[in-house]
Enzyme design. Sequence first.
Site, PDB file in Angstrom:
ATOM      1  CE  LYS A 552      -9.689 -26.501 -10.473  1.00  0.00           C
ATOM      2  NZ  LYS A 552      -9.034 -27.594 -11.082  1.00  0.00           N
ATOM      3  NE  ARG A 553      -2.475 -20.826  -4.523  1.00  0.00           N
ATOM      4  CZ  ARG A 553      -1.372 -20.526  -3.858  1.00  0.00           C
ATOM      5  NH1 ARG A 553      -0.888 -21.359  -2.952  1.00  0.00           N
ATOM      6  NH2 ARG A 553      -0.744 -19.380  -4.051  1.00  0.00           N
ATOM      7  CE  LYS A 667      -6.049 -34.875  -4.800  1.00  0.00           C
ATOM      8  NZ  LYS A 667      -5.386 -33.622  -4.490  1.00  0.00           N
TER       9      LYS A 667
END
Length: 824
Positions: A552-553, A667
Amino acid sequence: MAPKKNDKASIKKDIVQHSVETLCRNPYNLDKLAVYQATAYSVRDRLLEDWNMTQEAIHKENPKRCYYLSMEFLIGRALDNALHCLEVKDVYKESVKDLGFNLEDLLQQERDAALGNGGLGRLAACYMDAAATLDYPTWGYGLRYQYGIFKQLINSDGYQIEMPDYWLDSNGNPWEFPRNDVRYEVQFYGYVATKVNEKGESRMSWEGGDRVQAMAYDVPIPGFDTKGCGNIRLWASKSLKTFDFASFNDGDYDRSVADQKNAENLTSVLYPNDNHLVGKELRLKQEYFFVSASLQDIIHRFKRSNCAWKDFPDKVAVQLNDTHPTLAIPELQRILVDIEGLDWDAAWDIVTRVFAFTNHTVLPEALECWSVPMMEHILPRHMQIVYDINLFFLQKVEKMNSDRGLLNRVSIIEESNPQQVRMAYLAVVGSHTVNGVAALHSDLVKTELFKDFVSYYGPEKFINITNGITPRRWLYQANPDLRDLITETLGGNHWVTHLDDLKGLTKYADDADFQAKWMNIKLKNKVRLASWIKANLDITVDPRSLFDIQVKRIHEYKRQFMNILGVIYRYKNLQLLSAEERKDVTPRVVIFGGKSAPGYYVAKMVIKLINTVAQVVNNDDSIDGLLKVVYIPDYNVSLAEIIVPASDISQHISTAGTEAAGTSNMKFVLNGGLILGTVDGANIEIRDEIGEENIFMFGTLADKVADIRHQQKYHGVEIDPNLQVVLQSIQSGEFGGPETASVFGPLINTLTYGGDYYLISADFEKYLDAQDKVDETYKDTAAWAKKSILCTAGMGFFSSDRATREYADKIWNIKPVNIKEAAV
Ligand code: GL2
């Protein structure tokens, strides 16, 4: 025109024809890139048929439409998705094989459309997929950045390096239709004058300044199991003057094209900040350019339907994806009052029935504020309108409650020096509905962020719509083996558009045969990722290890720092174990990925630390390969499609109350990956859906965070003893030597002098305990398999179809269009 045929001979003919006629290639001299492109063009032709049919159907029916305004759409690749939606993947595979190519290789030629930073932009893409699948009359509007999110390289010292992402390179983009005929002028700067119209009324008028042109590019978004095809209209800036002949004749060649370049620069790059505002003038201009072009287009379409202005809210819903498009509110008010001649109240009534606003963050550094002098300079008339909106709003608030403090708190203008426009407040005041993106977040929106607005408007205006993801890309496409097993088990692929059907897997959770098949697929996906890692990073990882993933970021609040500190703790423990004790250890591969904003120093140091630790751990033979650390550079949508299906555990460990929802959590769980997470964002609802025995949760609860911060402020941070050992090992130069150790000083200081704002120390022990539980549970393969199956089985709620339907029913008030019937 006869519809395209989907037999092998026709497809091959189309591909060859595009190679020759569109790409100007000799059919005997084709490379993968050319064949990818020719294939893409042939698929686009097929999509276009559906696109036209859909637009015609909507035009005929003329229903209320929704426009989703988003500065970001993180679409990723289009070809594989389109092949699935058109149900032609197998025949295309055969066709390109006959031409001497492998379809999977061709798919790798496509560059990601990476017009977004992270979750917010990907969410917009998932919602467009769902809207198309559900036949909603919904269009996305966005910007056609020439440079998407930067490409991330990791240099040999472990630092992030940014490279431009010129995705629209000379190869062209088969997935867009340039609309040369759809162009609008957008104005900046200038001044406000009073003008008298034909009726003798005096009106404000925005005069002078600069103008640029917005040109439309349409990106078709195929729906699944429908002939419907949606659309995202992206705007590119163009100059109104193509060439300055006077300068050219004077010999000033640079100036002769300067205007054109300046205008085109406007939509040149996506700002690479996630959850963080950088108040640059060019960004404000992008925001206005975007809303001005989109509203002109929406109004143009509305006027063709011959309705009166009072009907506008019955025909048009506009969703503001975060505050970035909030200028649409004063812009519509300006159009209605200054140009269309409506009186202020009638105009404001229309405006506030059209717009709705999604808030995606409560982080203070992400809340957009624009300085009043900058707004006055670039958008002088809008600034006046914002002042008036604020004045009328505050007058109403005052009637209810004349508390000065309250008036100050809810004012759209912040009385700082210089004054600032609080865009989130403008969005709240100009919208009929405000929604958060997960239950906890929506609660915080009501009780903290917009608390004063809730007491004025009442709670009904503020709702929750928990985010969702598209099962098409995130399971059907990304995990073909699991897709096939689910389809076979449930007796068809109805689940792809009715994700609640996954509940049907529950009854197989204890079935040993099914478990074996299930875990075999997981292993296969891990082998796929391990091969990618070997081929691209030359690191060997054993697919039978537990794959622990955090992608993720990179952000302090997401706490990748805590993860790598935990890895160091694990490493130091391994060093202490005897050979006998090691037999009992679950081998781990810890995988990181994600980009840091280029100017975010602390986040960049976290990347450096991860890579430095990886270097040491991966080269230490004494730990018998029981731990590996991998940093996957340039994390993007396409990589996610390989990474997500391969996780055993993924980490979603934000400080409670900071991650609005998260969507990658969904997800991973959809693909049978378990979660190690904090009680934050959508983790909470995932736990409620899949059962708390199937998720590893830990950490301080959101309502305790403020207390701990307060304590730390007055009594200092008490560093957890295990953490202390870890920090000392970094400081002593165990990772990268003494010189490198000093590089990490400022990072370590964020835990000590900085006051450990993100509670890493406070949560560290509980984090390690949770990790121990993960190790223990993984040893029991059958128990793990059961949990994994129940994870997938419980994810029906998190489909973007459910979320989009909620928006349609609760906010937009729109219905699906009957595409087949209406098109006849
Ligand atoms: C975000 C939130 O941080 C994230 O938690 C959420 O899932 C997404 C989508 O709602 O929005 N807010 C934000 O500014 N970015 C996000 O990803 N960039």
